[in-house]
Design a protein around this motif. Sequence first.
Motif, PDB file in Angstrom:
ATOM      1  N   MET A 242       0.846  -1.636  -0.106  1.00  0.00           N
ATOM      2  CA  MET A 242       0.063   0.067   0.270  1.00  0.00           C
ATOM      3  C   MET A 242       0.881   1.259   0.132  1.00  0.00           C
ATOM      4  N   PRO A 243       1.351   1.598  -0.973  1.00  0.00           N
ATOM      5  CA  PRO A 243       2.148   2.498  -1.044  1.00  0.00           C
ATOM      6  C   PRO A 243       1.364   3.791  -1.220  1.00  0.00           C
ATOM      7  N   THR A 244       1.628   4.733  -1.034  1.00  0.00           N
ATOM      8  CA  THR A 244       0.639   6.348  -1.241  1.00  0.00           C
ATOM      9  C   THR A 244       1.143   7.262  -1.518  1.00  0.00           C
ATOM     10  N   GLY A 245       2.674   8.052  -1.462  1.00  0.00           N
ATOM     11  CA  GLY A 245       3.702   8.889  -1.099  1.00  0.00           C
ATOM     12  C   GLY A 245       4.662   8.876  -2.231  1.00  0.00           C
ATOM     13  N   ILE A 246       5.448  10.128  -2.515  1.00  0.00           N
ATOM     14  CA  ILE A 246       6.933   9.683  -2.556  1.00  0.00           C
ATOM     15  C   ILE A 246       6.898  11.513  -2.810  1.00  0.00           C
ATOM     16  N   ALA A 247       8.375  11.298  -2.012  1.00  0.00           N
ATOM     17  CA  ALA A 247       9.271  12.816  -1.999  1.00  0.00           C
ATOM     18  C   ALA A 247      10.767  12.759  -2.284  1.00  0.00           C
ATOM     19  N   LEU A 248      11.105  13.569  -3.102  1.00  0.00           N
ATOM     20  CA  LEU A 248      12.624  13.339  -3.324  1.00  0.00           C
ATOM     21  C   LEU A 248      13.715  14.064  -3.241  1.00  0.00           C
ATOM     22  N   THR A 249      14.795  13.980  -2.577  1.00  0.00           N
ATOM     23  CA  THR A 249      16.301  14.766  -2.659  1.00  0.00           C
ATOM     24  C   THR A 249      16.843  14.814  -3.610  1.00  0.00           C
ATOM     25  N   SER A 250      18.496  14.950  -3.515  1.00  0.00           N
ATOM     26  CA  SER A 250      18.946  14.944  -4.377  1.00  0.00           C
ATOM     27  C   SER A 250      19.546  13.128  -3.977  1.00  0.00           C
ATOM     28  N   THR A 251      19.670  12.458  -3.712  1.00  0.00           N
ATOM     29  CA  THR A 251      20.237  11.549  -3.658  1.00  0.00           C
ATOM     30  C   THR A 251      19.292  10.672  -3.343  1.00  0.00           C
ATOM     31  N   ASN A 252      18.076  10.866  -2.587  1.00  0.00           N
ATOM     32  CA  ASN A 252      16.810   9.908  -1.869  1.00  0.00           C
ATOM     33  C   ASN A 252      15.552  10.060  -3.041  1.00  0.00           C
ATOM     34  N   ALA A 253      14.731   8.599  -2.612  1.00  0.00           N
ATOM     35  CA  ALA A 253      13.239   8.877  -2.227  1.00  0.00           C
ATOM     36  C   ALA A 253      12.425   7.760  -1.601  1.00  0.00           C
ATOM     37  N   TYR A 254      11.896   8.932  -0.800  1.00  0.00           N
ATOM     38  CA  TYR A 254      11.759   8.858   0.703  1.00  0.00           C
ATOM     39  C   TYR A 254       9.754   8.213   0.595  1.00  0.00           C
ATOM     40  N   VAL A 255       9.621   6.712  -0.072  1.00  0.00           N
ATOM     41  CA  VAL A 255       7.588   6.437  -0.285  1.00  0.00           C
ATOM     42  C   VAL A 255       7.050   6.038   0.914  1.00  0.00           C
ATOM     43  N   SER A 256       6.317   6.726   1.235  1.00  0.00           N
ATOM     44  CA  SER A 256       5.056   5.834   2.439  1.00  0.00           C
ATOM     45  C   SER A 256       4.403   4.710   2.216  1.00  0.00           C
ATOM     46  N   ALA A 257       4.190   3.720   2.760  1.00  0.00           N
ATOM     47  CA  ALA A 257       3.583   2.908   2.615  1.00  0.00           C
ATOM     48  C   ALA A 257       3.358   2.099   4.065  1.00  0.00           C
ATOM     49  N   ASN A 258       2.169   1.448   3.543  1.00  0.00           N
ATOM     50  CA  ASN A 258       1.493   0.735   4.711  1.00  0.00           C
ATOM     51  C   ASN A 258       1.467  -0.675   5.284  1.00  0.00           C
ATOM     52  N   VAL A 259       1.548  -1.565   5.621  1.00  0.00           N
ATOM     53  CA  VAL A 259       1.748  -3.047   5.913  1.00  0.00           C
ATOM     54  C   VAL A 259       0.242  -3.391   6.937  1.00  0.00           C
ATOM     55  N   ARG A 260      -0.144  -4.110   6.588  1.00  0.00           N
ATOM     56  CA  ARG A 260      -1.130  -4.740   7.216  1.00  0.00           C
ATOM     57  C   ARG A 260      -0.845  -6.193   8.107  1.00  0.00           C
ATOM     58  N   SER A 261      -1.137  -6.138   9.137  1.00  0.00           N
ATOM     59  CA  SER A 261      -0.754  -7.411  10.377  1.00  0.00           C
ATOM     60  C   SER A 261      -2.208  -7.578  11.119  1.00  0.00           C
ATOM     61  N   GLY A 262      -3.331  -8.468  10.479  1.00  0.00           N
ATOM     62  CA  GLY A 262      -4.750  -8.834  11.063  1.00  0.00           C
ATOM     63  C   GLY A 262      -5.489  -7.303  11.380  1.00  0.00           C
ATOM     64  N   SER A 263      -5.686  -6.742  11.922  1.00  0.00           N
ATOM     65  CA  SER A 263      -7.100  -5.658  11.715  1.00  0.00           C
ATOM     66  C   SER A 263      -6.275  -4.163  11.806  1.00  0.00           C
ATOM     67  N   ASN A 264      -4.488  -4.808  12.040  1.00  0.00           N
ATOM     68  CA  ASN A 264      -3.884  -2.726  12.032  1.00  0.00           C
ATOM     69  C   ASN A 264      -2.928  -2.938  10.389  1.00  0.00           C
ATOM     70  N   ILE A 265      -2.639  -1.496  11.215  1.00  0.00           N
ATOM     71  CA  ILE A 265      -1.650  -1.046   9.812  1.00  0.00           C
ATOM     72  C   ILE A 265      -0.360  -0.591  10.499  1.00  0.00           C
ATOM     73  N   TYR A 266       0.342  -1.196  10.115  1.00  0.00           N
ATOM     74  CA  TYR A 266       1.324   0.255  10.177  1.00  0.00           C
ATOM     75  C   TYR A 266       2.394  -0.187   9.208  1.00  0.00           C
ATOM     76  N   GLY A 267       2.410   1.838   8.995  1.00  0.00           N
ATOM     77  CA  GLY A 267       3.248   2.514   8.297  1.00  0.00           C
ATOM     78  C   GLY A 267       4.997   2.524   8.682  1.00  0.00           C
ATOM     79  N   TYR A 268       5.256   2.677   7.260  1.00  0.00           N
ATOM     80  CA  TYR A 268       6.629   2.628   7.110  1.00  0.00           C
ATOM     81  C   TYR A 268       6.950   3.571   6.008  1.00  0.00           C
TER      82      TYR A 268
END
Length: 336
Positions: A242-268
């Motif tokens: 469940m990746p949702t967004g992206i932001a860039l610097t000159s060296t990296n891309a940062y991608v927001s994502a969400n992992v479901r575990s049972g009834s819970n969702i954890y963001g990375y």
Amino acid sequence: TSPTNTVTMTRSYNYLCIVDSGDKQLNAEPLNPKYTTVSSYFSDIPYYVALSSTYAYVAFNNSNYIAIVNSTGVVIKTITVGSNPDYIAISSNNIYVANYNSSSISVIGLSNNTVWKTIKVAPNPKSIAISSNNIYVASYGLSVVSVIGLTNNTVWENISVNNPISIAVSSNNVYVGSSTNKVYVIGLNNNTVWKTITVGSDVVSIAVSSSNVYTVNYGSNNVSVIGLNNNTVWKNIPTDTMPTGIALTSTNAYVSANVRSGSNIYGYIDIIGLSNNTVYSKMDMANGANTFLQSVAIFSSFSAQTSSFSSQVPSNLTSYQIYWSAQESSIATYNS
């Protein structure tokens, strides 16, 4: 004896601003780990964040307003816009807000943070990109990209594109992501679709670097990399689910994502190195079981400081709190 006065010195460094819809908060995470997090907690659900050189502008999709957050995490103003604001883009003079259910763009002056114009567009605007001459609005409901002149803030053309939901601009082209698995390439010189690129499924976000276009594919849990030189996909990068967004610097891309575990969702936050386009690290943003990371943005002038602050919290942000630490700021004393 001369009195001793304390002087607060501020530093500027990159922060990653993350909208957490599940926990109803905006986090400013330092990209340098020795600095500390600035967090704003809300009673409403934040949906999207865009950044000027001074403030973070946060869209509240269910409550039809934009909150302006300063560099210490304090909400200084709320602005009423149209129904279900989905996206925010910022030019040198204005803030443009896509109002999904009112089929309009609210135009807010950067100088006074006040809505001064409402532009009617095709139904269900989902995303906005700004070139040197025009504003491009991806409208899902009518499958068009509306073109608004930057000088007069008036729609002057509509371009047919199938199910557009995300959009970004390079120096030559507009890249439009669809809810299927396509990216449509529109030439800036003639506002015509001249190529269609197959990528992952459900392109919810797009970002452009100096050499590539990155598409965040929510349905296929990956990021497609398109070369700017030939507009061809040359790599697909697996991400957390469940990746949702992206932001860039000159060296990296940062991608927001969400992992479901049972009834819970954890963001990375998955961190992709732009030198090899591979996920090499991740940030665990799971503050609680209801985490859902909605969008990310880079703030390059966020300053930590030791001076105390107070704010008049708007009545509609009743559960607002601020958490931060200033131990890394510089303190100096002098005698007068």
